[in-house]
Design a protein around this motif. Structure first.
Motif, PDB file in Angstrom:
ATOM      1  N   TYR A  37      14.025 -26.920  19.178  1.00  0.00           N
ATOM      2  CA  TYR A  37      13.533 -28.019  19.622  1.00  0.00           C
ATOM      3  C   TYR A  37      13.769 -29.058  18.437  1.00  0.00           C
ATOM      4  O   TYR A  37      14.117 -30.306  18.582  1.00  0.00           O
ATOM      5  CB  TYR A  37      12.410 -27.991  20.243  1.00  0.00           C
ATOM      6  CG  TYR A  37      11.929 -27.767  21.794  1.00  0.00           C
ATOM      7  CD1 TYR A  37      12.217 -29.076  22.571  1.00  0.00           C
ATOM      8  CD2 TYR A  37      11.793 -26.785  22.326  1.00  0.00           C
ATOM      9  CE1 TYR A  37      11.891 -29.022  23.893  1.00  0.00           C
ATOM     10  CE2 TYR A  37      11.489 -26.740  23.915  1.00  0.00           C
ATOM     11  CZ  TYR A  37      11.616 -27.898  24.446  1.00  0.00           C
ATOM     12  OH  TYR A  37      11.567 -27.699  25.866  1.00  0.00           O
ATOM     13  N   THR A  80      17.216 -31.438  25.895  1.00  0.00           N
ATOM     14  CA  THR A  80      16.816 -30.280  25.203  1.00  0.00           C
ATOM     15  C   THR A  80      16.095 -29.237  25.648  1.00  0.00           C
ATOM     16  O   THR A  80      16.289 -28.104  25.828  1.00  0.00           O
ATOM     17  CB  THR A  80      16.070 -30.369  23.894  1.00  0.00           C
ATOM     18  OG1 THR A  80      16.656 -31.591  23.002  1.00  0.00           O
ATOM     19  CG2 THR A  80      15.795 -29.302  22.967  1.00  0.00           C
ATOM     20  N   THR A  81      14.949 -29.558  26.564  1.00  0.00           N
ATOM     21  CA  THR A  81      14.070 -28.577  27.535  1.00  0.00           C
ATOM     22  C   THR A  81      15.206 -27.950  28.300  1.00  0.00           C
ATOM     23  O   THR A  81      15.180 -26.866  28.681  1.00  0.00           O
ATOM     24  CB  THR A  81      12.934 -29.468  28.235  1.00  0.00           C
ATOM     25  OG1 THR A  81      12.295 -29.974  26.928  1.00  0.00           O
ATOM     26  CG2 THR A  81      12.170 -28.415  28.961  1.00  0.00           C
ATOM     27  N   THR A 122       5.867 -27.845  25.392  1.00  0.00           N
ATOM     28  CA  THR A 122       6.791 -28.700  24.244  1.00  0.00           C
ATOM     29  C   THR A 122       6.895 -29.980  24.900  1.00  0.00           C
ATOM     30  O   THR A 122       6.940 -31.110  24.318  1.00  0.00           O
ATOM     31  CB  THR A 122       7.678 -27.908  23.777  1.00  0.00           C
ATOM     32  OG1 THR A 122       7.181 -26.516  23.322  1.00  0.00           O
ATOM     33  CG2 THR A 122       8.357 -28.537  22.661  1.00  0.00           C
TER      34      THR A 122
END
Length: 383
Positions: free
Chosen positions: A273, A127-128, A96
């Motif tokens: 996500y 976010t990851t 992602t």
């Protein structure tokens, strides 16, 4: 004889090299080289994030030792806490993050000639980091619930307390993210949904174990046949009760039970996500990741765990190898199921999404190696 020699040589070539060679043979796109470089970059980013999270765990372990909850293992007196945790969970996050880099125009060989949305990349990295923390938290919670501590490594003991301290520390970080004023409410909703369904599956796991117990303890061929039919009906061919995005995939063996077991976690991860970044990742990508994860769970984790699981835990591997007429047909059936999941995942991925498709092929090569060794490992499949 020649065919056997070719297969033996093939197994000696690393899975990652075979995956890349197979993908290049099918998709001779010059951009693949850039994607390979991108994969190396995002893998380093994920490793750095994980190391940072584990440094925080180590500080929490030091505090727990000072409070008398932990003690050093022999020979580690005076050392600061060390911690590691073995997990394959982060590959979907890696893919992602790679997709985010690609959407932002941030490819290794194109940065000098293309505008890059660096703000989007920075948000994607943040976010990851939070998603990886949530994945590790959930995986550790499941391991603790199942009394499985072999993946926790530390120079402190007891391991059970090490695991609990590590999980609590990560969970606290997840809660801080979810409680932030700039975190969309939809992120919390997806996280809570994943936790709810994961815990529900934990509750159902005892029922699945009972199905295997009934089969193994059946007295006579008629009782065993009935117990086998119950496994097929309630486990292999169960109806999909949730997951609208995956209605077309419900024909795959074990899909409903494995979607509830691991697939939903990654669908909700991808939903987190999308909510946090305010962008769609694409239905094809989401389906590909979930199908790939289920294929990896069966072809790698369940295959690796077969010797320990064969008499106690119902998984697609223990189901097929117990129900098969003989070991060879059972192993072949497991291979065919994994291939079906990975073929479907590859078909769902965008044709030019080389990062995801190479990852799928890598899992295929690893799985074929593991499955091929099933009948020669301790706990040989047998009826």
């Amino acid at each position: 004889m020649t065919q056997g020699l070719v297969e033996t040589v093939g197994r000696r070539v690393p899975a990652v090299a075979r995956a890349l060679a197979n993908h290049l043979a099918e998709s001779p796109d010059p951009r693949v080289a850039s994607v390979v470089l991108l994969r190396s970059e995002v893998e380093s980013e994920i490793e750095s994030m994980t190391e940072e999270l584990f440094l925080g765990v180590e500080r929490a372990l030091d505090r727990a030792r000072e409070a008398g909850e932990l003690e050093p293992v022999p020979g580690a007196a005076g050392e600061s806490a060390r911690f590691d945790y073995d997990t394959r969970l982060v590959l979907p996050a890696l893919l992602t993050l790679g997709r985010i880099h690609t959407a932002a125009g941030d490819l290794p060989v194109a940065r000098l000639v293309r505008d890059v949305d660096r703000d989007f990349v920075a948000r994607g990295r943040e976010t990851t980091r939070n998603v990886v923390r949530a994945l590790l938290d959930g995986d550790m919670r499941d391991a603790i619930n199942d009394d499985e501590y072999e993946d926790f490594e530390s120079n402190l003991r007891p391991t059970e307390t090490v695991a609990e301290v590590a999980q609590r520390h990560l969970e606290a970080g997840v809660e801080r993210w979810l409680d932030r004023s700039d975190t969309p409410e939809a992120v919390r909703s997806s996280y809570d949904h994943a936790v709810e369904l994961s815990e529900r599956h934990q509750d159902e796991d005892d029922a699945f174990r009972s199905l295997l117990d009934d089969y193994l303890s059946a007295d006579g061929p008629d009782a065993r046949a009935a117990a086998g039919d119950a496994i097929r009906e309630r486990y292999r061919d169960a109806e999909l009760a949730d997951g609208d995005l995956f209605e077309a995939d419900a024909d795959l063996p074990y899909f409903a039970t494995q979607y509830a077991r691991v697939g939903i976690l990654y669908e909700d991860m991808l939903n987190m996500y999308e909510a946090d970044l305010g962008t769609a990742l694409g239905e094809g990508f989401k389906r590909a990741v979930v199908l790939m994860v289920i294929g990896a769970q069966i072809g790698l984790d369940d295959t690796d765990d077969y010797p320990e699981d064969r008499g106690t835990q119902l998984t697609p591997v223990t189901a097929e190898l117990n129900l098969a007429d003989d070991a060879e047909s059972g192993v072949e059936r497991v291979r065919a199921i994994v291939e079906a999941y990975l073929d479907r995942a590859d078909a769902c991925a965008d044709p030019d999404d080389h990062l995801t498709r190479i990852a799928i092929e890598y899992i295929r090569q690893q799985s074929l190696d593991r499955i091929g060794s099933l009948s020669t490992r301790p706990g040989d499949p047998a009826n």
